[in-house]
Design an enzyme around this catalytic site. Structure first.
Site, short mmCIF file in Angstrom:
data_model
loop_
_atom_site.label_atom_id
_atom_site.label_comp_id
_atom_site.label_asym_id
_atom_site.label_seq_id
_atom_site.Cartn_x
_atom_site.Cartn_y
_atom_site.Cartn_z
N LYS A 76 0.85 -1.19 0.00
CA LYS A 76 0.00 0.00 0.00
C LYS A 76 0.89 1.24 0.00
O LYS A 76 1.96 1.25 0.61
CB LYS A 76 -0.90 -0.04 1.24
CG LYS A 76 -1.93 1.08 1.34
CD LYS A 76 -2.82 0.88 2.57
CE LYS A 76 -3.87 1.96 2.72
NZ LYS A 76 -4.77 1.73 3.88
N SER A 151 -9.64 1.78 2.97
CA SER A 151 -8.76 2.57 2.13
C SER A 151 -7.72 1.75 1.37
O SER A 151 -7.09 2.25 0.45
CB SER A 151 -8.04 3.61 2.99
OG SER A 151 -7.21 2.98 3.97
N SER A 175 -9.92 -0.82 7.09
CA SER A 175 -9.35 -0.59 5.77
C SER A 175 -8.63 -1.78 5.14
O SER A 175 -8.26 -1.72 3.98
CB SER A 175 -8.38 0.61 5.82
OG SER A 175 -9.10 1.81 5.98
#
Length: 481
Positions: A76, A151, A175
């Site tokens: 990420k 996210s 997330s």
């Protein structure tokens, strides 16, 4: 070659049936073909990836490889790594090349894992759809008109699309788990403090936790073994003996007590989510697990408590982005104050600004007791609910999200979007471990996941139960066309 699970890839690499360079090259070719439509990756560096792969092959040839040597992984965009852009999907950090490496990334590099790239995300991890990215929304590989969740939406999307065998995500209010549910993969948020936060860009420091995302619970357990551990660079890191998170993978479900929170199975859930839960309940019953009704009455308070506390922490953490030392700086300004204002106005997106303003307000003089202090008390009540439930059960089965993935651009207000995290946020307030695994599909063909929540440090038990569910089902083996 890109269809392998992490475990399968590991076996093939160690037996020298494939090389790390061959495997990395196959993923890079698939990324070049599919990522323009998916937008799951926002940074790729083929030269760096292939250099790491060549080093992995040398290590395997010399006989000093680990089980993860040569296995590719995606990160990420919230994790720092020397020489890579770490933008947190924000204009504010669009040109930030990290001078250091996050501890969790270094742990995987030490194992010999190969970096594939940086995945898309909601800006500064604030969002549930991945639409809040400066680089445009990532898409759901099952249907490109739908969101992958957020996210960590890019990480979920690339694993589901078989553009990485595994990825790292961060989980502040769901997330990792929510996008894992929306994309039909497995993802676990460990107990707060289990994995180092050093080098992970901070959003809400008392909530943020790193975790693995992969096709199977077994893959997540293998990755977590390499990721977890005490880090003196992180003041919230827990000093505990090293655990083997694969130790319970072969434990049968028979006799396991599974709590079903009565507040989680009522109105607000789509028929698809209720069907996925029933699929899992039926499987658990068939394998001899004991199902017990429990109550988590304060769950309804978790949304307001979370958005007060997380926004307050965000307003503090993001005050460091002022255009002075690094990141975006406004081109024209008359004085220092105007530079600060213009820099932050230009560098942050609308959702980040919204949360900074909320956080600044609830911390301001005269409102601290009314909002922040009260939210901290609610946090304690939510955590107490879980302890009452775990006195009667080993694990809790719950929905991950009330619906399957919505369409990109769906006309939802910020509050409606916040409410979609109702089942994940309570876990973060309490700091507990929880895993999402695939459990069915919506009528529209989108994946639906369910959540297993455990008490503190019950990761091995959660992963073991999830693995047994996956041995007796095939939802996790499905992949998008």
């Amino acid at each position: 070659m890109t269809q392998y699970t992490l475990k399968q890839a590991s076996v093939l690499l160690q037996s020298k049936q494939i090389s790390a360079v061959e495997l990395a090259s196959a993923y890079l070719a698939a990324i070049a073909e599919k990522n323009p439509a998916l937008n799951g990756y926002i940074t790729i560096d083929q030269d760096k990836t292939l250099a790491e792969a060549r080093a992995a092959d040398e290590r395997i040839a010399q006989g000093n490889a680990s089980a993860l040597t040569g296995v590719p992984v995606a990160y990420k965009d919230i994790f720092c790594q020397t020489g890579w852009r770490s933008a947190c999907a924000s204009k504010m950090l669009d040109n930030f090349i990290s001078p250091y490496t996050a501890t969790v990334v270094q742990n995987l590099l030490d194992e010999g894992m190969v970096t594939l790239g940086r995945t898309n995300m909601d800006e500064f991890a604030m969002g549930s759809t991945n639409e809040n990215s400066f680089y445009g929304a990532a898409k759901n590989p099952w249907n490109l008109e739908h969101v992958p969740g957020g996210s960590s939406g890019g990480s979920a999307a690339v694993v589901a699309a078989r553009l990485a065998p595994a990825a790292l995500g961060s989980d502040t209010g769901g997330s990792i788990r929510q996008p894992a549910s929306h994309c039909g993969i497995t993802g676990i948020k460990p107990t707060y403090g289990t994995v180092s936060r050093f080098g992970m860009v901070a959003y809400a420091s008392s909530f943020d936790q790193t975790g693995p995302m992969a096709q199977t619970a077994e893959d997540c357990a293998i990755l977590l073994n390499a990721m977890a551990g005490f880090d003196p660079k992180d003041s919230t890191s827990l000093e505990r003996e090293k655990e083997d998170y694969t130790r319970d993978l072969n434990q049968p479900l028979k006799g396991l007590k599974i709590g079903l929170p009565k507040e989680y199975f009522g109105e607000g859930n789509s028929a698809d989510v209720l069907t996925a839960l029933q699929n899992t309940i039926d499987l658990l019953k068939a394998q001899g697990a004991e199902l017990i009704e429990v109550s988590l009455p304060q769950t309804k308070l978790s949304i307001p408590a979370y958005y007060v506390l997380a926004s307050a922490e965000a307003s503090t953490n993001l005050s460091r982005y002022d255009g002075v030392r690094y990141g975006h700086r406004a081109a024209q300004f008359a004085d220092l104050e105007e530079m600060y204002g213009k820099t932050r106005a230009e560098g942050f997106g609308s959702e980040v600004k919204r949360r900074i303003m909320i956080g600044t307000y609830v911390l301001s003089h005269g409102y601290y007791d009314a909002y922040y202090l009260k939210a901290q008390k609610l946090r304690r009540l939510v955590a107490d609910d879980f302890q009452t439930a775990f006195a009667r059960c080993d694990l809790i089965l719950a929905p991950t999200a009330p619906t399957a993935a919505p369409k990109i651009g769906a006309d939802a207000s910020p509050v409606e979007t916040y409410l979609s995290d109702i089942y994940t946020i309570a876990v973060n307030l309490a700091g507990l471990p929880a895993l999402t695994l695939p459990a069915g599909f919506s009528g529209g063909g989108l994946p639906v996941g369910v959540q297993l929540v455990g008490n503190y440090f019950a990761e091995a038990k959660i992963l073991g139960a999830a693995h047994q569910i996956q041995l007796n089902s095939d939802w996790h083996g499905k992949r998008p066309e």
